[in-house]
Design a protein around this motif. Structure first.
Motif, PDB file in Angstrom:
ATOM      1  N   LEU A  41       2.232 -59.205 -47.974  1.00 56.00           N
ATOM      2  CA  LEU A  41       1.469 -60.457 -48.012  1.00 56.00           C
ATOM      3  C   LEU A  41       0.023 -60.224 -47.582  1.00 56.00           C
ATOM      4  CD1 LEU A  41       4.038 -62.986 -46.492  1.00 56.00           C
ATOM      5  CD2 LEU A  41       3.303 -62.828 -48.880  1.00 56.00           C
ATOM      6  N   TRP A  42      -0.171 -59.452 -46.512  1.00 53.28           N
ATOM      7  CA  TRP A  42      -1.523 -59.203 -46.010  1.00 53.28           C
ATOM      8  C   TRP A  42      -2.362 -58.478 -47.062  1.00 53.28           C
ATOM      9  CZ3 TRP A  42      -4.741 -55.068 -44.689  1.00 53.28           C
ATOM     10  CH2 TRP A  42      -5.847 -55.403 -43.903  1.00 53.28           C
ATOM     11  N   HIS A  43      -1.771 -57.496 -47.731  1.00 52.01           N
ATOM     12  CA  HIS A  43      -2.519 -56.730 -48.735  1.00 52.01           C
ATOM     13  C   HIS A  43      -2.817 -57.557 -49.982  1.00 52.01           C
ATOM     14  CE1 HIS A  43      -2.924 -52.801 -46.844  1.00 52.01           C
ATOM     15  NE2 HIS A  43      -1.745 -53.018 -46.302  1.00 52.01           N
ATOM     16  N   ARG A  44      -2.116 -58.673 -50.189  1.00 51.10           N
ATOM     17  CA  ARG A  44      -2.406 -59.563 -51.314  1.00 51.10           C
ATOM     18  C   ARG A  44      -3.516 -60.561 -50.991  1.00 51.10           C
ATOM     19  NH1 ARG A  44       3.015 -62.114 -52.810  1.00 51.10           N
ATOM     20  NH2 ARG A  44       4.225 -60.457 -51.885  1.00 51.10           N
ATOM     21  N   MET A  45      -3.875 -60.662 -49.720  1.00 50.60           N
ATOM     22  CA  MET A  45      -4.948 -61.585 -49.342  1.00 50.60           C
ATOM     23  C   MET A  45      -6.278 -61.045 -49.866  1.00 50.60           C
ATOM     24  SD  MET A  45      -3.739 -62.350 -45.372  1.00 50.60           S
ATOM     25  CE  MET A  45      -5.369 -62.761 -44.832  1.00 50.60           C
ATOM     26  N   PRO A  46      -7.221 -61.944 -50.182  1.00 50.52           N
ATOM     27  CA  PRO A  46      -8.559 -61.470 -50.579  1.00 50.52           C
ATOM     28  C   PRO A  46      -9.157 -60.589 -49.485  1.00 50.52           C
ATOM     29  CG  PRO A  46      -8.344 -63.829 -50.985  1.00 50.52           C
ATOM     30  CD  PRO A  46      -7.125 -63.406 -50.204  1.00 50.52           C
ATOM     31  N   VAL A  47      -9.972 -59.654 -49.879  1.00 47.74           N
ATOM     32  CA  VAL A  47     -10.540 -58.691 -48.931  1.00 47.74           C
ATOM     33  C   VAL A  47     -11.292 -59.393 -47.793  1.00 47.74           C
ATOM     34  CG1 VAL A  47     -12.661 -58.249 -50.266  1.00 47.74           C
ATOM     35  CG2 VAL A  47     -11.767 -56.496 -48.733  1.00 47.74           C
ATOM     36  N   SER A  48     -11.997 -60.459 -48.095  1.00 45.46           N
ATOM     37  CA  SER A  48     -12.730 -61.156 -47.027  1.00 45.46           C
ATOM     38  C   SER A  48     -11.764 -61.774 -46.016  1.00 45.46           C
ATOM     39  CB  SER A  48     -13.645 -62.236 -47.616  1.00 45.46           C
ATOM     40  OG  SER A  48     -12.894 -63.208 -48.316  1.00 45.46           O
TER      41      SER A  48
END
Length: 148
Positions: A41-48
Protein backbone atom coordinates in the motif's frame (compact mmCIF):
# COMPACT_ATOMS: atom_id res chain seq x y z
CA UNK A 1 -9.02 27.75 8.65
CA UNK A 2 -6.16 28.81 10.93
CA UNK A 3 -2.93 30.40 9.71
CA UNK A 4 -1.06 27.35 11.02
CA UNK A 5 -3.24 25.05 8.92
CA UNK A 6 -2.80 27.24 5.84
CA UNK A 7 0.97 27.17 6.38
CA UNK A 8 0.84 23.37 6.61
CA UNK A 9 -1.11 23.17 3.36
CA UNK A 10 1.28 25.52 1.56
CA UNK A 11 4.29 23.47 2.69
CA UNK A 12 2.57 20.25 1.56
CA UNK A 13 1.81 21.80 -1.84
CA UNK A 14 5.36 23.03 -2.40
CA UNK A 15 6.92 19.69 -1.44
CA UNK A 16 4.37 17.80 -3.56
CA UNK A 17 5.73 19.42 -6.72
CA UNK A 18 8.91 17.34 -6.57
CA UNK A 19 9.00 13.87 -8.11
CA UNK A 20 12.08 12.91 -6.09
CA UNK A 21 11.80 9.43 -4.56
CA UNK A 22 12.56 8.96 -0.86
CA UNK A 23 16.22 8.13 -0.32
CA UNK A 24 17.28 4.49 -0.04
CA UNK A 25 17.90 4.62 3.72
CA UNK A 26 14.46 6.12 4.42
CA UNK A 27 12.73 3.61 2.12
CA UNK A 28 14.53 0.73 3.87
CA UNK A 29 13.48 2.12 7.27
CA UNK A 30 9.86 2.31 6.10
CA UNK A 31 10.01 -1.27 4.83
CA UNK A 32 11.27 -2.39 8.25
CA UNK A 33 8.23 -0.80 9.93
CA UNK A 34 5.50 -2.29 7.74
CA UNK A 35 3.95 -5.68 7.13
CA UNK A 36 4.31 -6.94 3.56
CA UNK A 37 0.72 -5.98 2.69
CA UNK A 38 1.21 -2.54 4.25
CA UNK A 39 4.43 -2.06 2.25
CA UNK A 40 2.48 -2.73 -0.93
CA UNK A 41 0.00 0.00 0.00
CA UNK A 42 2.78 2.44 0.92
CA UNK A 43 4.61 1.85 -2.38
CA UNK A 44 1.36 2.56 -4.28
CA UNK A 45 1.05 5.99 -2.68
CA UNK A 46 2.18 8.97 -4.79
CA UNK A 47 5.84 9.81 -4.23
CA UNK A 48 4.99 13.11 -2.53
CA UNK A 49 2.75 11.27 -0.03
CA UNK A 50 5.51 8.74 0.63
CA UNK A 51 8.04 11.49 1.34
CA UNK A 52 5.48 13.27 3.53
CA UNK A 53 4.76 10.07 5.47
CA UNK A 54 8.46 9.67 6.28
CA UNK A 55 8.75 13.28 7.47
CA UNK A 56 5.65 12.88 9.67
CA UNK A 57 6.89 9.53 11.04
CA UNK A 58 10.29 11.03 11.96
CA UNK A 59 8.54 13.91 13.79
CA UNK A 60 6.20 11.39 15.42
CA UNK A 61 9.20 9.37 16.66
CA UNK A 62 10.55 12.45 18.40
CA UNK A 63 7.29 12.93 20.32
CA UNK A 64 7.63 9.70 22.28
CA UNK A 65 10.05 6.92 22.98
CA UNK A 66 7.89 3.84 23.12
CA UNK A 67 5.84 3.77 19.93
CA UNK A 68 4.96 0.32 18.68
CA UNK A 69 5.42 -1.02 15.16
CA UNK A 70 1.63 -0.92 14.76
CA UNK A 71 1.54 2.78 15.66
CA UNK A 72 4.44 3.57 13.32
CA UNK A 73 2.60 1.74 10.53
CA UNK A 74 -0.47 3.89 11.14
CA UNK A 75 1.63 7.03 10.95
CA UNK A 76 3.45 5.95 7.79
CA UNK A 77 0.14 5.09 6.15
CA UNK A 78 -1.97 7.96 7.52
CA UNK A 79 -2.66 9.36 4.02
CA UNK A 80 -2.99 6.05 2.12
CA UNK A 81 -6.71 6.62 1.61
CA UNK A 82 -6.07 9.75 -0.47
CA UNK A 83 -5.09 7.55 -3.41
CA UNK A 84 -8.71 6.30 -3.57
CA UNK A 85 -9.79 9.73 -4.84
CA UNK A 86 -7.42 9.55 -7.81
CA UNK A 87 -6.61 13.25 -7.61
CA UNK A 88 -3.36 14.85 -8.70
CA UNK A 89 -1.65 17.68 -6.85
CA UNK A 90 -3.65 20.53 -8.32
CA UNK A 91 -6.98 18.70 -8.01
CA UNK A 92 -6.15 18.09 -4.33
CA UNK A 93 -5.70 21.83 -3.87
CA UNK A 94 -9.09 22.47 -5.47
CA UNK A 95 -10.69 19.73 -3.34
CA UNK A 96 -9.21 21.26 -0.18
CA UNK A 97 -10.59 24.70 -1.06
CA UNK A 98 -13.92 23.62 -2.58
CA UNK A 99 -14.78 20.93 -0.05
CA UNK A 100 -16.50 17.60 -0.70
CA UNK A 101 -18.61 18.80 -3.68
CA UNK A 102 -18.03 15.86 -6.04
CA UNK A 103 -17.71 12.12 -5.51
CA UNK A 104 -13.93 12.24 -5.97
CA UNK A 105 -13.61 15.25 -3.66
CA UNK A 106 -15.74 13.42 -1.06
CA UNK A 107 -13.38 10.42 -1.26
CA UNK A 108 -10.41 12.77 -0.79
CA UNK A 109 -12.02 14.34 2.28
CA UNK A 110 -12.92 10.89 3.62
CA UNK A 111 -9.39 9.54 3.23
CA UNK A 112 -9.02 8.54 6.90
CA UNK A 113 -12.01 6.18 6.78
CA UNK A 114 -11.00 4.85 3.37
CA UNK A 115 -7.44 4.32 4.60
CA UNK A 116 -8.67 2.49 7.69
CA UNK A 117 -10.76 0.21 5.47
CA UNK A 118 -7.77 -0.41 3.20
CA UNK A 119 -5.54 -1.27 6.16
CA UNK A 120 -8.15 -3.57 7.70
CA UNK A 121 -8.44 -5.39 4.36
CA UNK A 122 -4.63 -5.64 4.21
CA UNK A 123 -4.50 -7.38 7.60
CA UNK A 124 -3.16 -4.49 9.65
CA UNK A 125 -3.58 -4.68 13.41
CA UNK A 126 -6.51 -3.12 15.24
CA UNK A 127 -4.07 -0.55 16.69
CA UNK A 128 -2.99 0.54 13.19
CA UNK A 129 -6.56 0.70 11.90
CA UNK A 130 -7.77 2.58 14.98
CA UNK A 131 -5.01 5.15 14.56
CA UNK A 132 -6.28 5.78 11.03
CA UNK A 133 -9.68 6.47 12.60
CA UNK A 134 -8.16 8.98 15.02
CA UNK A 135 -8.33 6.68 18.02
CA UNK A 136 -5.73 5.27 20.40
CA UNK A 137 -2.91 6.62 22.50
CA UNK A 138 -0.92 7.83 19.47
CA UNK A 139 -3.73 9.79 17.76
CA UNK A 140 -2.88 13.18 19.26
CA UNK A 141 0.84 12.71 18.52
CA UNK A 142 0.05 11.84 14.89
CA UNK A 143 -1.99 15.01 14.51
CA UNK A 144 0.80 17.06 16.06
CA UNK A 145 3.46 15.46 13.85
CA UNK A 146 1.35 15.93 10.74
CA UNK A 147 0.63 19.60 11.40
CA UNK A 148 4.13 20.91 12.03
Amino acid sequence: MSLQHIGHLVRRFVTSLSSREPNVADAAWVDSQLLETERELWHRMPVSDRRHSIAVARRFESLGDSWTRDEMAGVLLHDVGKAAAGLGTFARVVATIAGPRTARFRRYHDHERLGADMLAAAGSSAVTVDLMRGRGRAAAALIEADNI
